[in-house]
Design a protein around this motif. Structure first.
Motif, PDB file in Angstrom:
ATOM      1  N   LEU A   1      18.858  23.667  -1.267  1.00 45.33           N
ATOM      2  CA  LEU A   1      18.722  23.583   0.225  1.00 45.33           C
ATOM      3  C   LEU A   1      17.360  23.019   0.599  1.00 45.33           C
ATOM      4  O   LEU A   1      17.269  22.440   1.457  1.00 45.33           O
ATOM      5  CB  LEU A   1      18.887  25.063   0.818  1.00 45.33           C
ATOM      6  CG  LEU A   1      19.058  25.124   2.163  1.00 45.33           C
ATOM      7  CD1 LEU A   1      20.226  24.201   2.796  1.00 45.33           C
ATOM      8  CD2 LEU A   1      19.247  26.497   2.476  1.00 45.33           C
TER       9      LEU A   1
ATOM     10  N   THR B   1      26.261  25.654   5.453  1.00 44.15           N
ATOM     11  CA  THR B   1      25.983  26.086   4.081  1.00 44.15           C
ATOM     12  C   THR B   1      26.664  27.611   4.234  1.00 44.15           C
ATOM     13  O   THR B   1      26.747  28.210   4.911  1.00 44.15           O
ATOM     14  CB  THR B   1      24.634  26.253   3.619  1.00 44.15           C
ATOM     15  OG1 THR B   1      23.911  27.238   4.524  1.00 44.15           O
ATOM     16  CG2 THR B   1      23.680  24.926   3.679  1.00 44.15           C
TER      17      THR B   1
ATOM     18  N   ILE C   1      27.744  23.355   0.166  1.00 43.51           N
ATOM     19  CA  ILE C   1      26.791  22.955   1.199  1.00 43.51           C
ATOM     20  C   ILE C   1      27.427  21.662   1.738  1.00 43.51           C
ATOM     21  O   ILE C   1      27.875  20.732   0.803  1.00 43.51           O
ATOM     22  CB  ILE C   1      25.270  22.507   0.513  1.00 43.51           C
ATOM     23  CG1 ILE C   1      24.367  21.740   1.514  1.00 43.51           C
ATOM     24  CG2 ILE C   1      25.480  21.504  -0.668  1.00 43.51           C
ATOM     25  CD1 ILE C   1      22.962  21.741   1.214  1.00 43.51           C
TER      26      ILE C   1
ATOM     27  N   LYS D   1      20.564  28.152  -4.708  1.00 42.95           N
ATOM     28  CA  LYS D   1      20.674  27.688  -3.357  1.00 42.95           C
ATOM     29  C   LYS D   1      19.519  27.040  -2.774  1.00 42.95           C
ATOM     30  O   LYS D   1      19.176  26.458  -1.941  1.00 42.95           O
ATOM     31  CB  LYS D   1      21.186  28.854  -2.534  1.00 42.95           C
ATOM     32  CG  LYS D   1      21.443  28.696  -1.017  1.00 42.95           C
ATOM     33  CD  LYS D   1      20.385  29.107  -0.307  1.00 42.95           C
ATOM     34  CE  LYS D   1      19.909  30.662  -0.416  1.00 42.95           C
ATOM     35  NZ  LYS D   1      18.659  30.914   0.840  1.00 42.95           N
TER      36      LYS D   1
ATOM     37  N   ILE E   1      22.089  18.571   7.144  1.00 45.50           N
ATOM     38  CA  ILE E   1      22.773  19.512   6.817  1.00 45.50           C
ATOM     39  C   ILE E   1      23.806  20.147   7.776  1.00 45.50           C
ATOM     40  O   ILE E   1      23.359  20.255   9.148  1.00 45.50           O
ATOM     41  CB  ILE E   1      22.115  20.818   6.087  1.00 45.50           C
ATOM     42  CG1 ILE E   1      21.378  20.099   5.018  1.00 45.50           C
ATOM     43  CG2 ILE E   1      23.069  21.970   5.879  1.00 45.50           C
ATOM     44  CD1 ILE E   1      20.380  21.421   4.288  1.00 45.50           C
TER      45      ILE E   1
ATOM     46  N   THR F   1      22.081  32.140   5.106  1.00 48.99           N
ATOM     47  CA  THR F   1      23.406  31.395   4.615  1.00 48.99           C
ATOM     48  C   THR F   1      24.610  32.461   4.819  1.00 48.99           C
ATOM     49  O   THR F   1      24.469  33.491   4.072  1.00 48.99           O
ATOM     50  CB  THR F   1      23.016  30.950   2.942  1.00 48.99           C
ATOM     51  OG1 THR F   1      22.128  29.990   3.161  1.00 48.99           O
ATOM     52  CG2 THR F   1      24.509  30.247   2.629  1.00 48.99           C
TER      53      THR F   1
END
Length: 265
Positions: free
Chosen positions: A162, A177, A190, A158, A174, A82
């Motif tokens: 996630l 992020t 996100i 997170k 996704i 991330t």
């Protein structure tokens, strides 16, 4: 389900994660967001690695040390990497109205010329506010919060969020992020595509001073997202930490039955 109510549902859903997975030989294990697993029924025996499949169409590899990882390298990379965005974001000057949580020390500024509150319900912490665009009725947003256990960090949040999305690739894709700074506070960002709703949605998560996690969300139809993203982003950047007056649960207590009158002789 209407998008505004759906975003409220996501506020609740996205903070919990545990996922059943079934191995190739039919044994069931439970996967957790910290990348550990445990068997649902008995010992799996001796093995070096084992493949398993979740109900959300995700494939994972489990290891004998009770850890697991995503089989797809790109998916595993999304979980492990991330980025940190060095840009500082601030509340837009036109966002003059303040909505405050009554469940956590957080709230958000919004522009009343662009957003209207559809629903406000402080008795339900994970969906306190639902909003809709004033000029574009296809824009929806929501705000809520949830309590944290022990000394949970933003990274823990997170991992939970996630992993929950990554475990359902047939429903969510996704797109980005990152950790970023908004109004001087670190948040987890996100952005993803909801395949069933055909909406692109952004969530912000922040740890509050009273040890809760506040979440604000905004989204639009995917075909309109490019033209709407600035308005969505401006709304999300209204998220702040602020000391708030808390909601008090209303408890109905029945008055005691009065004693019968005394009979005078």
């Amino acid at each position: 389900m209407k998008p505004a109510l759906y975003l409220l549902f996501l506020l609740c859903w996205s903070v919990f994660f545990s996922q059943r997975a079934t191995t190739n030989d039919g044994k069931e294990v439970m996967l957790f967001e910290d990348k550990t697993w445990k068997s649902s029924r008995g010992d799996l025996g001796n093995f070096s690695t084992m493949e398993a499949f979740t109900a959300g169409d995700q494939k994972v590899i489990i290891f004998p040390d009770n850890t697991w990882k995503f089989m797809n390298k790109a998916t595993e990379g999304l979980y492990e990497n991330t980025v940190v965005n060095s840009t500082s974001y601030t509340n837009p000057k036109t966002a003059l109205s303040l909505a405050q949580s009554k469940r956590a020390d957080a709230g958000f500024y919004f522009d009343p010329k662009k957003w209207t509150i559809l629903q406000e319900q402080h008795e339900y912490s994970r969906g306190e506010f639902a909003l809709q665009g004033v000029l574009n009725k296809d824009l929806f947003a929501s705000f809520g919060s949830f309590s944290l256990e022990n000394n949970a960090t933003l990274k823990n949040v997170k991992d939970i969020v996630l992993t929950g999305f990554l475990m359902n690739p047939s429903h969510y894709k996704i797109k980005r992020t990152e950790f970023r700074t908004v109004n001087g506070t670190e948040i987890f960002y996100i952005k993803y595509h909801d395949i069933d709703l055909d909406y692109d949605i952004i969530h912000y998560y922040v740890i509050t001073d009273d040890k809760a996690c506040a979440q604000i969300s905004a989204g639009s139809p995917e075909k309109e997202f490019a033209s709407s993203e600035k308005d969505l982003q401006d709304f999300l950047n209204g998220l702040i930490k602020v000391k708030t007056e808390k909601y008090v649960e209303q408890v109905n207590i029945q008055a005691p039955v009065p004693s019968p009158p005394r009979i005078q002789n």
